[in-house]
Design an enzyme around this catalytic site. Structure first.
Site, PDB file in Angstrom:
ATOM      1  N   SER A 233     -11.106 -21.978  23.169  1.00 18.62           N
ATOM      2  CA  SER A 233     -10.602 -21.485  21.957  1.00 18.62           C
ATOM      3  C   SER A 233     -10.564 -22.239  20.700  1.00 18.62           C
ATOM      4  O   SER A 233     -10.343 -21.555  19.724  1.00 18.62           O
ATOM      5  CB  SER A 233      -8.946 -21.470  22.482  1.00 18.62           C
ATOM      6  OG  SER A 233      -8.703 -20.692  23.781  1.00 18.62           O
TER       7      SER A 233
ATOM      8  N   ASP B  56      -8.848 -13.326  24.253  1.00 20.07           N
ATOM      9  CA  ASP B  56      -9.135 -11.804  23.513  1.00 20.07           C
ATOM     10  C   ASP B  56      -8.372 -11.933  22.121  1.00 20.07           C
ATOM     11  O   ASP B  56      -9.167 -11.171  21.334  1.00 20.07           O
ATOM     12  CB  ASP B  56      -8.509 -10.675  24.523  1.00 20.07           C
ATOM     13  CG  ASP B  56      -9.125 -10.815  25.801  1.00 20.07           C
ATOM     14  OD1 ASP B  56      -8.699 -10.023  26.844  1.00 20.07           O
ATOM     15  OD2 ASP B  56     -10.147 -11.291  26.060  1.00 20.07           O
TER      16      ASP B  56
ATOM     17  N   CYS C 239     -11.908 -30.836  25.472  1.00 23.86           N
ATOM     18  CA  CYS C 239     -11.982 -30.667  23.853  1.00 23.86           C
ATOM     19  C   CYS C 239     -12.895 -31.452  23.220  1.00 23.86           C
ATOM     20  O   CYS C 239     -13.413 -31.050  22.258  1.00 23.86           O
ATOM     21  CB  CYS C 239     -10.465 -31.117  23.645  1.00 23.86           C
ATOM     22  SG  CYS C 239     -10.088 -30.966  21.735  1.00 23.86           S
TER      23      CYS C 239
ATOM     24  N   HIS D  29      -5.791 -12.811  36.053  1.00 23.45           N
ATOM     25  CA  HIS D  29      -6.799 -13.623  36.329  1.00 23.45           C
ATOM     26  C   HIS D  29      -6.229 -14.670  37.260  1.00 23.45           C
ATOM     27  O   HIS D  29      -6.805 -15.838  37.509  1.00 23.45           O
ATOM     28  CB  HIS D  29      -7.210 -14.579  34.892  1.00 23.45           C
ATOM     29  CG  HIS D  29      -7.369 -13.493  33.723  1.00 23.45           C
ATOM     30  ND1 HIS D  29      -6.372 -13.146  32.833  1.00 23.45           N
ATOM     31  CD2 HIS D  29      -8.421 -12.623  33.486  1.00 23.45           C
ATOM     32  CE1 HIS D  29      -6.780 -12.663  32.110  1.00 23.45           C
ATOM     33  NE2 HIS D  29      -8.090 -12.014  32.247  1.00 23.45           N
TER      34      HIS D  29
ATOM     35  N   HIS E  23     -12.367  -6.863  36.091  1.00 21.11           N
ATOM     36  CA  HIS E  23     -11.305  -5.900  35.977  1.00 21.11           C
ATOM     37  C   HIS E  23     -11.392  -4.256  36.123  1.00 21.11           C
ATOM     38  O   HIS E  23     -10.866  -3.573  35.876  1.00 21.11           O
ATOM     39  CB  HIS E  23     -10.379  -6.365  34.759  1.00 21.11           C
ATOM     40  CG  HIS E  23     -10.053  -7.717  34.408  1.00 21.11           C
ATOM     41  ND1 HIS E  23      -9.325  -8.256  35.405  1.00 21.11           N
ATOM     42  CD2 HIS E  23     -10.139  -8.343  33.502  1.00 21.11           C
ATOM     43  CE1 HIS E  23      -8.954  -9.689  34.867  1.00 21.11           C
ATOM     44  NE2 HIS E  23      -9.756  -9.514  33.556  1.00 21.11           N
TER      45      HIS E  23
ATOM     46  N   GLY F  40      -6.252 -30.883  20.082  1.00 22.57           N
ATOM     47  CA  GLY F  40      -6.586 -30.221  18.811  1.00 22.57           C
ATOM     48  C   GLY F  40      -6.017 -30.608  17.519  1.00 22.57           C
ATOM     49  O   GLY F  40      -7.060 -30.867  16.842  1.00 22.57           O
TER      50      GLY F  40
ATOM     51  N   ASP G 145      -8.013 -28.214  29.826  1.00 20.05           N
ATOM     52  CA  ASP G 145      -9.298 -28.324  31.021  1.00 20.05           C
ATOM     53  C   ASP G 145     -10.157 -29.517  30.697  1.00 20.05           C
ATOM     54  O   ASP G 145     -11.153 -29.706  31.547  1.00 20.05           O
ATOM     55  CB  ASP G 145      -9.834 -27.056  31.294  1.00 20.05           C
ATOM     56  CG  ASP G 145     -10.443 -26.604  29.914  1.00 20.05           C
ATOM     57  OD1 ASP G 145     -10.225 -27.373  28.831  1.00 20.05           O
ATOM     58  OD2 ASP G 145     -11.012 -25.309  29.708  1.00 20.05           O
TER      59      ASP G 145
ATOM     60  N   THR H  49       0.314 -27.686  18.690  1.00 25.62           N
ATOM     61  CA  THR H  49      -1.114 -27.196  18.576  1.00 25.62           C
ATOM     62  C   THR H  49      -1.983 -27.993  17.379  1.00 25.62           C
ATOM     63  O   THR H  49      -1.301 -28.615  16.615  1.00 25.62           O
ATOM     64  CB  THR H  49      -1.197 -25.643  18.608  1.00 25.62           C
ATOM     65  OG1 THR H  49      -0.880 -25.298  17.254  1.00 25.62           O
ATOM     66  CG2 THR H  49      -0.610 -24.781  19.664  1.00 25.62           C
TER      67      THR H  49
ATOM     68  N   GLY I 254      -3.891 -16.209  16.795  1.00 30.68           N
ATOM     69  CA  GLY I 254      -3.628 -17.264  17.997  1.00 30.68           C
ATOM     70  C   GLY I 254      -2.088 -16.952  18.401  1.00 30.68           C
ATOM     71  O   GLY I 254      -1.853 -17.355  19.477  1.00 30.68           O
TER      72      GLY I 254
END
Length: 611
Positions: A478, A147, A436, A254, A61, A591, A433, A526, A518
């Site tokens: 994450s 972040d 996990c 992104h 960036h 999760g 993705d 979640t 989060g």
């Protein structure tokens, strides 16, 4: 078949490190923190007694936050530094080099390309600034989950060590008319926050004052982007596809999806569409703007537009805003927060009063900050009449019976997680993705390795602190950040005592930290949907009669199982799954399932030990 993007690099794996070194070599006012992708001011003695500012994020960036065109020609510059010598001047890089300097950032932490920096490096940067006499450290964080989590972990760990640290979250995206639970994304408005906060810090304002004033200013910042092409992370295919002749409005930095696609239009029409959407009251992410308001306008090149195109867009934006009766007091036009080689641009508006404008105009030595005139753009005479006819482990020892029991529990949990690796991956393929199970296996193997060479600490707080650091460094993703955040927030409550009341406080603190950083809550599909009900049950440990601990743990496991199964019927409102249509999410959240598996493994191990 798409082609992997071409980059002028030596190595995909080393491009960020090489570029950071090239950046620091080309600017004497910057220095690298050894062992970390952290760039700091070289004159940190000048922050003594003042609040230090730290920001960062994924690379790609540039010039946000540390350098310009990080994965490209700074590597080229570093190579030529070794072969070109002209007297005392070796090689001068003439591009903007970031927002680190007096009056802006004290340091920046770089992650891999488009990836959040690790919490360990963020914490190292905080400690470096604090050790140089800073009165506090302010973290300026873009509103992206990674972040928020990693900066949150570092903030919690720094606070537990007595460091005065606070965080502001920048969420200036005006794209979505109905923002999801994840909230508005952090975009180029972050650069303006660096400037305002930096000016306040340089004036000696205390940390709480800066946080309050920046949060107030954030209400008056809005950004929207448009792209004519995708970008590609080094070594990867383009992040998305755009058919020839089309553009996408409202995408993230992104390459995250925007709000709509259309045929490429003229600069005037694109700017009109963008500003109309940004300021439309129907849009819940809009920036209220009326005739007579004073604004700073930032026209940001996302990477690959020519200077000519950016200038045309700037002219169109100024003209349209003035037609609406808006007073444009300053204009920034150039590359301020890019997305590698994406052909596109973003518009940022900052509503100002005299005080905000004074902070905006305050002096800074940050080399990427434009040298702007302090004269208002609106009302300025554009033309001069021509003159006629002129042309940046503990050693393993003997353990007591409690430590031995803890070791058995940890080993059992790790073995179970490894057994469920494939199942968790399968669940994650529909919601994320597909890794996990892999990330939990990384944690399991890391803990088993640690157990083989280390003794279990005799203090529960120290144990949780060790595990927090371990998953932070070795788990990744994450999930790793969330587990580390939970453990980091929990362990201070067990430093002096590990009775039922202390455990109840620790578990509550851990879940609250996960929610705070989060951004998710119970019901958002979640891991919290399994963890929070279990923790509520475990909080009863503070009042349990003798011998009742196992009954409470059994009840907590049952609550976790029910919570994990309930996610099959929930709409995802946080994390990556929130971008997936609900009809595709028919299996338990991976999760949440992992949390249930862990708690059941703990219960079974303790039962076996008691037998």
């Amino acid at each position: 078949m798409m082609e992997v993007g071409r980059k002028l690099l030596n190595s995909v794996d080393k491009c960020v490190d090489e570029a950071l070194e090239g950046l620091v070599r080309s600017n004497a006012s910057l220095v690298l923190l050894r062992g970390h992708r952290v760039v700091l001011r070289s004159d940190l003695e000048n922050i003594r007694g003042k609040v230090a500012l730290l920001s960062g994020g994924g690379s790609g960036h540039e010039p946000a936050h540390a350098g310009h065109m990080l994965c490209g020609w700074l590597v080229f510059a570093e190579h030529f530094r070794q072969v070109l010598q002209f007297g005392r001047v070796l090689f001068v890089v003439s591009s903007p080099l970031g927002y680190i300097g007096m009056g802006m950032l004290s340091g920046a932490v770089a992650g891999a390309v488009f990836a959040s920096p690790p919490a360990g490096s963020i914490l190292a940067a905080i400690k470096a600034l604090w050790s140089r006499g800073a009165s506090g450290v302010l973290l300026v964080v873009k509103n992206y989950t990674g972040d928020r989590l990693n900066f949150g972990i570092a903030a919690e760990q720094a606070q537990s060590q007595g460091i005065q640290v606070d965080m502001v979250i920048v969420a200036d995206d005006c794209a979505f008319t109905q923002p999801s639970k994840a909230g508005r994304r952090g975009l180029c408005g972050t650069v303006l926050v660096h400037k305002l906060a930096g000016a306040l810090a340089e004036e000696g304002c205390p940390l709480d004052t800066i946080v309050a004033r920046v949060n107030e200013a954030l209400k008056n910042i809005g950004t929207l982007g448009v792209s004519l092409s995708p970008c590609s992370v080094p070594g990867c295919l383009p992040s998305f596809q755009l058919p020839p002749g089309e553009m996408e409005l409202g995408l993230g930095i992104h390459g995250e999806p925007g709000i709509w696609r259309s045929k490429v239009a003229s600069a005037n029409d694109v700017v009109k569409t963008m500003i109309s959407h940004m300021t439309d009251s129907y849009n819940k992410s809009h920036l209220p703007l009326k005739s007579g308001d004073s604004v700073v306008l930032s026209v940001n090149n996302l990477g690959a537009l020519s200077c000519l195109e950016i200038a045309v867009v700037t002219k169109a934006a100024v003209h349209l805003l003035e037609e609406r009766g808006v007073l444009i007091v300053r204009v920034m036009s150039g590359s301020f927060m890019t997305s590698l080689e994406m052909a596109g641009m973003s518009l940022t508006l900052l509503k100002v009063d005299e005080e905000i404008l004074r902070l905006f105009d305050a002096k800074t030595t940050a080399p990427a900050w434009p040298n702007l005139s302090s004269v208002s753009v609106s009302g300025k005479n554009l033309f001069m009449e021509p003159v006629e006819k002129s042309a940046a482990p503990a050693d393993k020892g003997k353990e007591d019976s409690l430590a031995s029991s803890i070791r058995l529990v940890l080993e059992s949990v790790c073995r179970i997680l490894l057994q469920y690796q494939d199942e968790l991956n399968a669940l994650d393929r529909t919601a994320g993705d597909g890794d996990c199970g892999n990330t939990h296996a990384l944690a399991a193997n890391a803990i088993l390795e640690w157990l083989s060479i280390s003794s279990i600490p005799g203090n529960a707080g120290l144990l949780l602190a060790d595990l927090a650091l371990l998953v932070q460094e070795r788990m990744g993703g994450s999930s790793g950040a969330l587990y580390s955040l939970f453990l980091s927030a929990a362990f201070p409550h067990l430093a002096e005592s590990c009775d039922g009341t202390s455990w109840a406080k620790a578990l509550h603190a851990g879940t609250e930290a996960m929610k705070r950083y989060g951004g998710a809550e119970v019901g958002d599909r979640t891991m919290l949907d399994a963890l929070c009900p279990a923790v509520e049950e475990l909080k009863k440990l503070s009042t349990v009669p003798p011998g009742g601990h196992m009954d409470i743990l059994q009840a907590a496991v049952e609550k976790a199982d029910l919570g994990a199964e309930s996610t099959c019927n929930l709409t995802a409102r946080a994390g990556r799954a929130s971008y997936i249509a609900s009809e595709h999410l028919t299996q338990p959240d991976p999760g949440a399932k992992a949390v249930a598996i862990i708690l059941k493994a703990v219960l079974n191990a303790l039962k076996g030990d008691r037998e």
